[in-house]
Design a protein around this motif. Sequence first.
Motif, PDB file in Angstrom:
ATOM      1  N   THR A 142      41.064  63.706  43.737  1.00 20.00           N
ATOM      2  CA  THR A 142      40.547  64.593  44.771  1.00 20.00           C
ATOM      3  C   THR A 142      41.697  65.252  45.519  1.00 20.00           C
ATOM      4  OG1 THR A 142      38.615  63.182  45.068  1.00 20.00           O
ATOM      5  CG2 THR A 142      39.101  64.750  46.824  1.00 20.00           C
ATOM      6  N   PRO A 143      41.800  66.584  45.501  1.00 20.86           N
ATOM      7  CA  PRO A 143      42.903  67.236  46.214  1.00 20.86           C
ATOM      8  C   PRO A 143      42.846  66.907  47.708  1.00 20.86           C
ATOM      9  CG  PRO A 143      41.807  68.784  44.746  1.00 20.86           C
ATOM     10  CD  PRO A 143      40.953  67.554  44.801  1.00 20.86           C
ATOM     11  N   ARG A 144      44.001  66.657  48.291  1.00 27.00           N
ATOM     12  CA  ARG A 144      44.072  66.358  49.715  1.00 27.00           C
ATOM     13  C   ARG A 144      45.034  67.337  50.370  1.00 27.00           C
ATOM     14  NH1 ARG A 144      43.991  61.959  47.050  1.00 27.00           N
ATOM     15  NH2 ARG A 144      46.221  61.635  47.078  1.00 27.00           N
ATOM     16  N   PRO A 145      44.528  68.348  51.040  1.00 27.59           N
ATOM     17  CA  PRO A 145      45.416  69.331  51.666  1.00 27.59           C
ATOM     18  C   PRO A 145      46.197  68.725  52.818  1.00 27.59           C
ATOM     19  CG  PRO A 145      43.165  69.689  52.363  1.00 27.59           C
ATOM     20  CD  PRO A 145      43.107  68.634  51.295  1.00 27.59           C
ATOM     21  N   VAL A 146      47.285  69.375  53.166  1.00 27.39           N
ATOM     22  CA  VAL A 146      48.093  69.004  54.329  1.00 27.39           C
ATOM     23  C   VAL A 146      48.117  70.200  55.264  1.00 27.39           C
ATOM     24  CG1 VAL A 146      50.389  68.399  55.164  1.00 27.39           C
ATOM     25  CG2 VAL A 146      49.526  67.388  53.046  1.00 27.39           C
ATOM     26  N   SER A 174      43.669  77.787  60.786  1.00 33.78           N
ATOM     27  CA  SER A 174      44.405  76.675  60.193  1.00 33.78           C
ATOM     28  C   SER A 174      45.645  77.201  59.493  1.00 33.78           C
ATOM     29  CB  SER A 174      43.538  75.898  59.192  1.00 33.78           C
ATOM     30  OG  SER A 174      43.295  76.667  58.032  1.00 33.78           O
ATOM     31  N   ILE A 175      46.653  76.340  59.423  1.00 31.40           N
ATOM     32  CA  ILE A 175      47.867  76.630  58.650  1.00 31.40           C
ATOM     33  C   ILE A 175      48.031  75.477  57.677  1.00 31.40           C
ATOM     34  CG2 ILE A 175      50.341  77.076  58.717  1.00 31.40           C
ATOM     35  CD1 ILE A 175      50.006  77.967  61.621  1.00 31.40           C
ATOM     36  N   GLU A 176      47.831  75.761  56.398  1.00 37.17           N
ATOM     37  CA  GLU A 176      47.782  74.724  55.368  1.00 37.17           C
ATOM     38  C   GLU A 176      48.982  74.854  54.436  1.00 37.17           C
ATOM     39  OE1 GLU A 176      44.926  73.541  51.558  1.00 37.17           O
ATOM     40  OE2 GLU A 176      44.085  74.629  53.278  1.00 37.17           O
ATOM     41  N   LYS A 177      49.619  73.728  54.142  1.00 42.27           N
ATOM     42  CA  LYS A 177      50.703  73.739  53.175  1.00 42.27           C
ATOM     43  C   LYS A 177      50.151  74.103  51.799  1.00 42.27           C
ATOM     44  CE  LYS A 177      54.004  70.471  55.209  1.00 42.27           C
ATOM     45  NZ  LYS A 177      55.223  71.269  55.033  1.00 42.27           N
ATOM     46  N   ASN A 178      50.941  74.871  51.046  1.00 40.70           N
ATOM     47  CA  ASN A 178      50.500  75.277  49.713  1.00 40.70           C
ATOM     48  C   ASN A 178      50.761  74.209  48.659  1.00 40.70           C
ATOM     49  OD1 ASN A 178      49.576  77.795  50.603  1.00 40.70           O
ATOM     50  ND2 ASN A 178      51.622  78.669  50.456  1.00 40.70           N
ATOM     51  N   THR A 179      51.521  73.184  49.006  1.00 36.74           N
ATOM     52  CA  THR A 179      51.742  72.077  48.088  1.00 36.74           C
ATOM     53  C   THR A 179      50.740  70.968  48.404  1.00 36.74           C
ATOM     54  OG1 THR A 179      53.409  71.198  49.609  1.00 36.74           O
ATOM     55  CG2 THR A 179      54.192  72.546  47.778  1.00 36.74           C
ATOM     56  N   ARG A 195      38.954  54.696  65.861  1.00 39.06           N
ATOM     57  CA  ARG A 195      38.453  54.078  64.640  1.00 39.06           C
ATOM     58  C   ARG A 195      38.097  55.165  63.618  1.00 39.06           C
ATOM     59  NH1 ARG A 195      35.690  49.389  62.758  1.00 39.06           N
ATOM     60  NH2 ARG A 195      34.044  49.896  61.266  1.00 39.06           N
ATOM     61  N   GLY A 196      38.526  54.974  62.368  1.00 41.79           N
ATOM     62  CA  GLY A 196      38.266  55.927  61.302  1.00 41.79           C
ATOM     63  C   GLY A 196      39.377  56.924  61.091  1.00 41.79           C
ATOM     64  N   ASP A 197      40.349  57.010  62.023  1.00 45.32           N
ATOM     65  CA  ASP A 197      41.489  57.911  61.831  1.00 45.32           C
ATOM     66  C   ASP A 197      42.350  57.438  60.668  1.00 45.32           C
ATOM     67  OD1 ASP A 197      40.804  59.563  63.910  1.00 45.32           O
ATOM     68  OD2 ASP A 197      42.138  58.619  65.376  1.00 45.32           O
ATOM     69  N   PHE A 232      54.872  62.922  58.597  1.00 44.58           N
ATOM     70  CA  PHE A 232      53.893  62.020  59.188  1.00 44.58           C
ATOM     71  C   PHE A 232      52.622  62.827  59.465  1.00 44.58           C
ATOM     72  CE2 PHE A 232      57.979  60.287  59.901  1.00 44.58           C
ATOM     73  CZ  PHE A 232      57.874  58.921  60.138  1.00 44.58           C
ATOM     74  N   LEU A 233      51.477  62.297  59.038  1.00 46.95           N
ATOM     75  CA  LEU A 233      50.207  62.984  59.224  1.00 46.95           C
ATOM     76  C   LEU A 233      49.235  62.110  59.996  1.00 46.95           C
ATOM     77  CD1 LEU A 233      49.611  64.132  55.523  1.00 46.95           C
ATOM     78  CD2 LEU A 233      50.770  65.432  57.312  1.00 46.95           C
ATOM     79  N   LYS A 234      48.405  62.746  60.804  1.00 41.62           N
ATOM     80  CA  LYS A 234      47.226  62.082  61.359  1.00 41.62           C
ATOM     81  C   LYS A 234      46.023  62.932  60.973  1.00 41.62           C
ATOM     82  CE  LYS A 234      44.434  61.088  65.300  1.00 41.62           C
ATOM     83  NZ  LYS A 234      44.124  61.403  66.703  1.00 41.62           N
ATOM     84  N   ASN A 235      45.076  62.330  60.282  1.00 38.93           N
ATOM     85  CA  ASN A 235      43.896  63.056  59.806  1.00 38.93           C
ATOM     86  C   ASN A 235      44.293  64.335  59.073  1.00 38.93           C
ATOM     87  OD1 ASN A 235      42.321  61.058  60.940  1.00 38.93           O
ATOM     88  ND2 ASN A 235      41.904  62.206  62.807  1.00 38.93           N
ATOM     89  N   ASP A 236      45.342  64.201  58.239  1.00 39.02           N
ATOM     90  CA  ASP A 236      45.835  65.264  57.350  1.00 39.02           C
ATOM     91  C   ASP A 236      46.541  66.402  58.079  1.00 39.02           C
ATOM     92  OD1 ASP A 236      44.933  63.950  55.038  1.00 39.02           O
ATOM     93  OD2 ASP A 236      42.931  64.807  55.250  1.00 39.02           O
TER      94      ASP A 236
END
Length: 483
Positions: A40-44, A311-316, A427-429, A442-446
């Motif tokens: 499953t792709p996971r964007p950043v 949003s600003i999403e990394k392309n990788t 909770r759930g983060d 470092f990511l929080k919730n992507d």
Amino acid sequence: MFAPHFLRIALPSIAALLVVACGGGGESPGPDAPAVAQGTPRPVYVFRADLTGRIPNLGRWYNYIQSAQACASGIGFPDNVISPASCFNWVTDPIGANNQWVHSTGPWWIDPNHKMLPGGNGFGYVNVIAFTQLPAALLSPANLDDTTLSFSAHLGNTYSTVTAPSRLGTRKSHVYFWFQTRAKPIDNCTINPQIGEDCTRQSDYILTGADDPAYQIDSIPLATETPFRFRLSANDAALWTCLGAGINVKYECEDFATALRNVAVIGFLAAPVLPCPTIGTGAQEKCDTQAIAADPARYFNQGTFSFRALSIEKNTIRNTELRPAQLQVLGNTAEGPDAGWSPLLFGESLGTGQGAGIRIEFIDTSVFARLGLTTDTTAATFETLGYQILAQPNAMTPGDGAGTIMVVRPGHAGDFNRFTGVADLSRGDTVDLYRDKQNLVFLKNDEVVFQVPDPCGNDTACQLYPFASHFGTQQTANRFFQY
């Protein structure tokens, strides 16, 4: 009248948030860990405007508007020969856009920081439409290189703009996407508020698209929602225009590729714009508010500009295989890395390629937990392990969230003992550390909250290993994954 382009956000003392001998989180996926979808792709995201659960005011939108009334924010600027009285103005609540339209209504303050001056590089006067400080840039530079910006825009029925001079000639004012770099200190400097000299330098760029109308965000039908999508790349300097220095000397035109990887604030501005019409001469010159009142649209941009879902999403994309992490004690010791902490558990190497990382899903936020990456699985203390996340049950802001996550980074002596506040924790983060183009992110919730150079640098033989520990007894095991 020299206003910053953003407010510096006051944070509570991190030291005051650390409580000795409190509980911590777990280290294994747990028997009830669900089956995880493979591939499953996971964007950043460098930024998601609709994400909540940050330190208050990070990701919150603001602008500067003309107003002769008392400023609700407490920050205002009096009448002057360039702009009528104006106010700093929040346009969203402290948690940001929260899935709503962000509305900005003019007339807006006339920003002189980039005024054209003889022999200078200033672009001209601009309007501050809507800006925000990136959460990713609070503690480290935000990197917008190789990302995709997306949002929808909408113009009110009374929206209109003026024609004004600029460094590139006289032209119609338009709304453009904009960013400003983090301030960098300069040496051999004396602070002088009269010219805006604060002994730092920052660069401002607007995405003009080399005058392509597709980049003029307000060149859309009135009262019609229009989607926009722009790729941001350090290789596309020709699409950007530097605003340069006007009245305020702190602004410059840093190399664009460097600037795009060192961003602090993003948003929208309108440029170029006109200054006040004036009456009087010399020391008696002032803004002609009566002429403005007779025909406001002749002098200033008018109406409402709105946007949403930015949003600003990394392309990788991160490695698409997400699997439960198998963490275990290495060696025979039962001692923890610090008093009261459980023995360190280590996972398998992430490998040498980019896109690999470690994730923790917080099921129990009532106790302390540590998660990080290290090059040394024989390390015995937290101070020698490497970059890590400390999760604690105390909220950074009283009443907000169940806890806080902090980055643990090196202090002056090189030990990993410096705690820097990052975000609230509920909770759930999820919190991730992953490798991206020679950076440890470092990511929080992507969403990016912190970034440093990869500890392995260019050493292809270097390996990074996940580690975890906890303090106290948890109610339910947190879940760990590798990808």
